[in-house]
Design an enzyme around this catalytic site. Structure first.
Site, mmCIF file in Angstrom:
data_model
loop_
_atom_site.group_PDB
_atom_site.id
_atom_site.type_symbol
_atom_site.label_atom_id
_atom_site.label_comp_id
_atom_site.label_asym_id
_atom_site.label_seq_id
_atom_site.Cartn_x
_atom_site.Cartn_y
_atom_site.Cartn_z
ATOM 1 N N HIS A 284 0.925 -1.207 -0.059
ATOM 2 C CA HIS A 284 0.027 -0.190 -0.016
ATOM 3 C C HIS A 284 0.794 1.380 0.032
ATOM 4 O O HIS A 284 2.079 1.194 0.496
ATOM 5 C CB HIS A 284 -0.781 0.253 1.356
ATOM 6 C CG HIS A 284 -1.591 -1.004 1.686
ATOM 7 N ND1 HIS A 284 -1.315 -2.190 2.146
ATOM 8 C CD2 HIS A 284 -3.126 -1.204 1.231
ATOM 9 C CE1 HIS A 284 -2.340 -2.915 2.160
ATOM 10 N NE2 HIS A 284 -3.469 -2.455 1.782
ATOM 11 N N ASP B 55 2.238 1.931 3.258
ATOM 12 C CA ASP B 55 3.487 1.055 3.923
ATOM 13 C C ASP B 55 4.667 1.304 3.736
ATOM 14 O O ASP B 55 5.539 1.322 4.493
ATOM 15 C CB ASP B 55 3.197 -0.159 3.374
ATOM 16 C CG ASP B 55 1.587 -0.919 3.382
ATOM 17 O OD1 ASP B 55 0.931 -0.635 4.214
ATOM 18 O OD2 ASP B 55 1.405 -1.653 2.293
#
Ligand code: XLS
Ligand code: CA
Ligand code: CA
Length: 436
Positions: free
Chosen positions: A99, A102
């Site tokens: 993501h 992240d």
């Protein structure tokens, strides 16, 4: 930077090995069905669970150390990237999934978040080259921040929709920059808590508009890969619009998105929807939308998304059986969307978790190949439907039979008293004898 310095590189040593830091079944370069296991299985590391998740739950703080630097969020993100590649390298994993949030921290504004992404993705790109690793897919985290508490693409507030659209635009650009061949939509909070406050028709129309815009923009900037939708029936919302594979298919058909969109099937989401993992894969294959897999499992006694590492050989076998039948992966692969248990909190546990998951899928692949080569299951199924290969059955299958004709035919039968056994237990025992 040597975050996992105490852990050796993991290699195949065979089933008899008692070295915990070895594969017993995953033999990367051994061939199976004309490809190496490495090419067939296309393992990917999930950046969020592997590099970020600290084992927090509703009742407790982090139990697993995932801090990579105390010199600020950007330095932490950089060190995390080094650690991620060290980790993949030690395990021989070729791909990763991420993501946006992240890999790089969210800033105070979208512009700052985007600058963070630019900087970290430069580093990721150079690490990809250095280590020979690739992105399997990227995605945007449109569920964590409180602005998304009522959804992103299905938010009742147009400003939130616009913000999500802008965030996704950037996440897609970063995925393209990093060479990813797939982009995932998991509708984290795309659902509702109560129908009393929800205009479901408008929300779904809006979601389709967002996906259409992203598809068009992606094609415009040269993204040739697949868009995936990842079904999940509930959690965090009570009802999520992308409930299961069949629901997503109906949505894609309604809004003319088939062709660009396929599905990313997660084992734990299948079971949350009351299906088997194999069922969801079969629905995708039957409809030409099999894309990728989030490899994990739930717990049969718990009704939530535990994201455990997959170690059940029946499950991995039936999964790989469907994957083989679907012709293998193209842009997709096996992403370990799985986290070590809160109590498995050491660096060694992270490796043991991946070893267990990779071995379970390598064994599952071999078992599935055995079932297919053995042929008894396939020939049983073929025989079970053989009445559709000739006579009236063929006419039904070809779509040329009429109701009147079938009536005439049925009258000629008198009664239908013969039916053959489905032989479920016999087939299950064949599977057992091939597995063990
Ligand atoms: C959460 C989902 C999520 C997606 C990517 O349940 O599995 O991790 O895979 O956003
Ligand atoms: Ca997932
Ligand atoms: Ca999950």
């Amino acid at each position: 930077m040597n975050f996992f310095k105490e852990i050796p590189e993991i290699h195949y040593e065979g089933p008899e090995s008692d070295n915990p830091f070895s594969f017993r079944y995953y033999d990367a370069n051994a061939k199976i069905l004309g490809k190496t296991q490495r090419e067939y299985l296309k393992f990917a590391m999930s950046y969020w669970h592997t590099m970020c998740a600290g084992g927090t739950d509703m009742f407790g703080e982090a139990s697993i150390e995932k801090t990579y630097s105390r010199e600020g969020a950007m330095q932490n993100a950089k060190n995390k990237a080094y650690a991620a590649f060290e980790f993949m390298n030690k395990l021989g994993i070729d791909y990763y999934c991420f993501h946006d949030r992240d890999i790089a921290p969210e800033g105070d504004t979208l512009q700052e978040s985007n600058r963070n992404l630019d900087e970290i993705s430069d580093l990721l790109l150079s690490l990809q080259k250095e280590y020979g690793k690739k992105v399997l897919w990227g995605t945007a985290n449109c569920f964590y921040n409180k602005r998304y508490m009522h959804g992103a693409g299905t938010a009742p507030n147009a400003d939130v929709f616009a913000f999500a659209a802008a965030q996704i635009k950037k996440a897609l650009e970063i995925t393209v920059k990093l060479g990813g061949n797939a982009y995932v939509f998991w509708g984290g909070r795309e659902g509702y808590e109560t129908l009393l406050n929800t205009n479901t028709a408008l929300e779904l129309d809006n979601m389709a508009k967002l996906l259409t815009m992203v598809r068009d923009y992606g094609r415009k900037i040269g993204f040739k890969g697949d868009f995936y939708i990842e079904p999940k029936p509930k959690e965090p919302t009570k009802h999520q619009y992308d409930f299961d594979a069949s629901t997503v298919l109906a949505f894609l058909r309604k809004y003319n998105l088939l062709g660009d969109f396929k599905l990313n099937i997660e084992a734990n989401h299948a079971t949350l929807a009351g299906h088997t993992f194999q069922h969801e894969l079969r629905v995708c294959a039957d409809n030409g939308v099999f894309g990728s897999i989030d490899a994990n499992r739930g717990d049969t006694l718990l009704g939530w998304d535990t994201d455990q590492f997959p170690t059940d050989i029946y499950d991995t076998t039936m999964c790989m059986y469907e994957v083989i039948k679907a012709g293998g992966f193209t842009n997709g692969g096996l992403n370990f969307d799985a986290k070590s248990r809160r109590g498995s909190n050491t660096k060694e546990d992270l490796f043991f978790s991946y070893i267990a998951g990779m071995d379970a899928f390598a064994l599952g692949l071999r078992c599935a190949e055995k079932i297919i080569n053995d042929g008894r299951i396939d020939s049983f199924v073929a025989k079970r439907y053989e009445s559709y290969e000739s006579g009236i059955g063929k006419k039904i299958k070809d779509g040329t039979a009429t109701l009147e004709e079938l009536e005439k035919y049925a009258f000629s039968l008198g009664d239908v008293t013969t039916n053959t056994s489905g032989r479920q237990e016999y087939l299950e025992s064949i599977v057992n004898s091939l597995l063990f």
